[in-house]
Design a protein around this motif. Structure first.
Motif, PDB file in Angstrom:
ATOM      1  N   SER A   1       0.821  -1.202   0.000  1.00 49.13           N
ATOM      2  CA  SER A   1       0.000   0.000   0.000  1.00 49.13           C
ATOM      3  C   SER A   1       0.860   1.259   0.000  1.00 49.13           C
ATOM      4  CB  SER A   1      -0.901  -0.014   1.236  1.00 49.13           C
ATOM      5  OG  SER A   1      -1.707   1.131   1.276  1.00 49.13           O
ATOM      6  N   ARG A   2       0.565   2.173  -0.893  1.00 49.51           N
ATOM      7  CA  ARG A   2       1.245   3.452  -1.027  1.00 49.51           C
ATOM      8  C   ARG A   2       2.741   3.314  -1.379  1.00 49.51           C
ATOM      9  NH1 ARG A   2      -1.866   7.751   0.291  1.00 49.51           N
ATOM     10  NH2 ARG A   2      -0.034   9.091   0.291  1.00 49.51           N
TER      11      ARG A   2
ATOM     12  N   THR B   1      13.679   8.147  -7.330  1.00 47.49           N
ATOM     13  CA  THR B   1      13.010   9.095  -6.441  1.00 47.49           C
ATOM     14  C   THR B   1      12.002   9.916  -7.237  1.00 47.49           C
ATOM     15  OG1 THR B   1      14.761  10.734  -6.733  1.00 47.49           O
ATOM     16  CG2 THR B   1      14.967   9.235  -4.877  1.00 47.49           C
ATOM     17  N   GLN B   2      10.905  10.277  -6.576  1.00 50.74           N
ATOM     18  CA  GLN B   2       9.861  11.076  -7.206  1.00 50.74           C
ATOM     19  C   GLN B   2       9.426  12.179  -6.251  1.00 50.74           C
ATOM     20  OE1 GLN B   2       7.427   7.327  -8.851  1.00 50.74           O
ATOM     21  NE2 GLN B   2       6.621   9.277  -9.635  1.00 50.74           N
ATOM     22  N   THR B   3       9.161  13.339  -6.820  1.00 55.30           N
ATOM     23  CA  THR B   3       8.608  14.448  -6.049  1.00 55.30           C
ATOM     24  C   THR B   3       7.524  15.150  -6.851  1.00 55.30           C
ATOM     25  OG1 THR B   3      10.324  15.938  -6.894  1.00 55.30           O
ATOM     26  CG2 THR B   3      10.726  14.886  -4.748  1.00 55.30           C
ATOM     27  N   PRO B   4       6.480  15.685  -6.181  1.00 47.45           N
ATOM     28  CA  PRO B   4       6.171  15.477  -4.769  1.00 47.45           C
ATOM     29  C   PRO B   4       5.570  14.100  -4.541  1.00 47.45           C
ATOM     30  CG  PRO B   4       4.417  16.732  -5.804  1.00 47.45           C
ATOM     31  CD  PRO B   4       5.463  16.507  -6.869  1.00 47.45           C
ATOM     32  N   ARG B   5       5.430  13.673  -3.309  1.00 52.32           N
ATOM     33  CA  ARG B   5       4.790  12.390  -3.017  1.00 52.32           C
ATOM     34  C   ARG B   5       3.272  12.526  -3.091  1.00 52.32           C
ATOM     35  NH1 ARG B   5       6.943   8.245  -0.453  1.00 52.32           N
ATOM     36  NH2 ARG B   5       5.040   7.314  -1.326  1.00 52.32           N
ATOM     37  N   ASP B   6       2.773  13.658  -2.683  1.00 48.77           N
ATOM     38  CA  ASP B   6       1.340  13.941  -2.736  1.00 48.77           C
ATOM     39  C   ASP B   6       1.129  15.345  -3.277  1.00 48.77           C
ATOM     40  OD1 ASP B   6       1.539  12.021  -0.094  1.00 48.77           O
ATOM     41  OD2 ASP B   6      -0.335  11.740  -1.184  1.00 48.77           O
ATOM     42  N   LYS B   7       0.064  15.486  -4.096  1.00 44.92           N
ATOM     43  CA  LYS B   7      -0.250  16.794  -4.652  1.00 44.92           C
ATOM     44  C   LYS B   7      -1.754  16.926  -4.746  1.00 44.92           C
ATOM     45  CE  LYS B   7       0.469  20.674  -6.985  1.00 44.92           C
ATOM     46  NZ  LYS B   7       1.155  21.862  -6.389  1.00 44.92           N
ATOM     47  N   VAL B   8      -2.271  17.977  -4.136  1.00 40.51           N
ATOM     48  CA  VAL B   8      -3.690  18.298  -4.243  1.00 40.51           C
ATOM     49  C   VAL B   8      -3.775  19.646  -4.951  1.00 40.51           C
ATOM     50  CG1 VAL B   8      -5.863  18.721  -3.036  1.00 40.51           C
ATOM     51  CG2 VAL B   8      -4.233  17.053  -2.124  1.00 40.51           C
ATOM     52  N   THR B   9      -4.561  19.718  -5.996  1.00 40.69           N
ATOM     53  CA  THR B   9      -4.650  20.949  -6.765  1.00 40.69           C
ATOM     54  C   THR B   9      -6.073  21.136  -7.258  1.00 40.69           C
ATOM     55  OG1 THR B   9      -3.595  22.226  -8.540  1.00 40.69           O
ATOM     56  CG2 THR B   9      -4.129  19.926  -9.015  1.00 40.69           C
ATOM     57  N   GLU B  10      -6.333  22.307  -7.769  1.00 42.47           N
ATOM     58  CA  GLU B  10      -7.667  22.584  -8.298  1.00 42.47           C
ATOM     59  C   GLU B  10      -7.671  22.451  -9.813  1.00 42.47           C
ATOM     60  OE1 GLU B  10      -9.454  25.466  -4.812  1.00 42.47           O
ATOM     61  OE2 GLU B  10      -9.123  26.296  -6.822  1.00 42.47           O
ATOM     62  N   MET B  11      -8.804  22.097 -10.314  1.00 40.78           N
ATOM     63  CA  MET B  11      -8.977  21.938 -11.753  1.00 40.78           C
ATOM     64  C   MET B  11      -8.483  23.179 -12.494  1.00 40.78           C
ATOM     65  SD  MET B  11     -12.512  21.004 -13.730  1.00 40.78           S
ATOM     66  CE  MET B  11     -13.344  22.451 -13.172  1.00 40.78           C
ATOM     67  N   GLY B  12      -7.742  22.947 -13.564  1.00 43.02           N
ATOM     68  CA  GLY B  12      -7.239  24.052 -14.369  1.00 43.02           C
ATOM     69  C   GLY B  12      -5.813  24.439 -14.042  1.00 43.02           C
TER      70      GLY B  12
ATOM     71  N   ASP C   1      13.703  -7.385 -16.970  1.00 43.60           N
ATOM     72  CA  ASP C   1      13.752  -7.622 -15.526  1.00 43.60           C
ATOM     73  C   ASP C   1      14.547  -6.584 -14.759  1.00 43.60           C
ATOM     74  OD1 ASP C   1      16.468 -10.046 -15.267  1.00 43.60           O
ATOM     75  OD2 ASP C   1      16.144  -8.393 -16.665  1.00 43.60           O
ATOM     76  N   THR C   2      14.728  -5.399 -15.338  1.00 42.00           N
ATOM     77  CA  THR C   2      15.503  -4.383 -14.619  1.00 42.00           C
ATOM     78  C   THR C   2      14.703  -3.107 -14.406  1.00 42.00           C
ATOM     79  OG1 THR C   2      16.462  -3.472 -16.641  1.00 42.00           O
ATOM     80  CG2 THR C   2      17.682  -5.236 -15.523  1.00 42.00           C
ATOM     81  N   GLN C   3      13.386  -3.194 -14.461  1.00 43.79           N
ATOM     82  CA  GLN C   3      12.555  -2.003 -14.312  1.00 43.79           C
ATOM     83  C   GLN C   3      12.254  -1.786 -12.831  1.00 43.79           C
ATOM     84  OE1 GLN C   3       8.514  -0.497 -16.516  1.00 43.79           O
ATOM     85  NE2 GLN C   3       9.863  -1.814 -17.672  1.00 43.79           N
ATOM     86  N   TYR C   4      12.733  -0.668 -12.301  1.00 38.51           N
ATOM     87  CA  TYR C   4      12.550  -0.332 -10.901  1.00 38.51           C
ATOM     88  C   TYR C   4      11.638   0.882 -10.800  1.00 38.51           C
ATOM     89  CZ  TYR C   4      16.419  -3.468  -9.946  1.00 38.51           C
ATOM     90  OH  TYR C   4      17.219  -4.582  -9.856  1.00 38.51           O
ATOM     91  N   PHE C   5      10.654   0.765  -9.916  1.00 38.54           N
ATOM     92  CA  PHE C   5       9.651   1.813  -9.768  1.00 38.54           C
ATOM     93  C   PHE C   5       9.985   2.753  -8.616  1.00 38.54           C
ATOM     94  CE2 PHE C   5       5.941   0.808 -12.454  1.00 38.54           C
ATOM     95  CZ  PHE C   5       6.355  -0.401 -12.975  1.00 38.54           C
ATOM     96  N   GLY C   6       9.604   4.018  -8.792  1.00 37.49           N
ATOM     97  CA  GLY C   6       9.660   4.969  -7.706  1.00 37.49           C
ATOM     98  C   GLY C   6       8.451   4.819  -6.800  1.00 37.49           C
ATOM     99  N   PRO C   7       8.366   5.634  -5.749  1.00 37.73           N
ATOM    100  CA  PRO C   7       7.267   5.519  -4.779  1.00 37.73           C
ATOM    101  C   PRO C   7       5.956   6.118  -5.270  1.00 37.73           C
ATOM    102  CG  PRO C   7       8.732   7.279  -4.150  1.00 37.73           C
ATOM    103  CD  PRO C   7       9.366   6.621  -5.333  1.00 37.73           C
ATOM    104  N   GLY C   8       6.000   6.876  -6.358  1.00 39.46           N
ATOM    105  CA  GLY C   8       4.774   7.428  -6.914  1.00 39.46           C
ATOM    106  C   GLY C   8       4.440   8.819  -6.417  1.00 39.46           C
TER     107      GLY C   8
END
Lengths: 115, 114
Positions: free
Chosen positions: A40-41, B5-16, B101-108
């Protein structure tokens, strides 16, 4: 029909049980088959990788590929609560435009291991 | 311990509003992927780059999405203007080109468009 079909679950089993997770696919050109685990997450992480048909074992995990039936499976023995996660199958055709790393994913099966 | 690594981890925004997501691939990896994950559609490939050149972006809505790799250590995904249907988790992954078999994902990046 989607290229890769996977039952979303949830699949709930008691600790210690053998778990069987499956995917079916329609593209006979797929040759690389993978299982990813996603907590999760978190991002998906590669768990098992097989080429063409056959079995592969790694500790408590066994991956099976049956290309004649277009069916792949992941077995988990002696399941633990820490195995609770979403398991995604993925596959690729090395001769497609996307190459071996152009993965097509199933939607994932949510697995719950009850203590 | 090499990781994406990925940034930001969370994003809340308004439409547009414009949204920019950033990804730093694993050093030495020459392929970068952008995926979007939703409950309904699962994990979908939006675009990917090899040696910083775009190879495939057919999964991306062209009118509002754009992906770039300004240099080997940075990949960006922009949405302008954002819409509520863009709400999803966006993953970056990196790998060695041509290998399965070498694809590594970030945290999203978890994007919510109100």
């Amino acid at each position: 029909q989607k290229e890769v079909e996977q039952d979303p679950g949830p699949l709930s089993v008691p600790e210690g049980a053998i778990v069987s997770l499956n995917c079916t696919y329609s593209n006979s050109a797929f040759q690389y088959f993978m299982w990813y685990r996603q907590y999760s997450r978190k991002g998906p992480e590669l768990l098992m990788y097989t080429y063409s048909s056959g079995n592969k074992e790694d500790g408590r995990f066994t991956a099976q590929v049956d290309k004649s039936s277009k069916y792949i499976s992941l077995f988990i023995r002696d399941s633990q609560p820490s195995d609770s996660a979403t398991y995604l199958c993925a596959m690729s055709d090395p001769y497609s435009g996307g190459g071996a790393d152009g993965l097509t994913f199933g939607k994932g099966t949510h697995l719950i291991i009850q203590p | 311990d090499a990781r994406v690594t990925q940034t930001p981890r969370d994003k809340v925004t308004e439409m547009g509003q414009e949204v920019t997501m950033r990804c730093q691939p694993i050093l030495g990896h020459n392929t970068v992927f952008w995926y979007r994950q939703t409950m309904m559609q699962g994990l979908e490939l939006l675009a990917y780059f090899r040696n910083r050149a775009p190879l495939d972006d057919s999964g991306m809505p062209k009118d509002r999405f754009s992906a770039e790799m300004p240099d080997a250590t940075l990949a960006t995904l922009k949405i302008q203007p954002s819409e509520p249907r863009d709400s999803a988790v966006y993953f970056c992954a990196s790998g060695l080109g041509g290998t399965a078999d070498t694809q590594y994902f970030g945290p999203g990046t978890r994007l919510t468009v109100l």
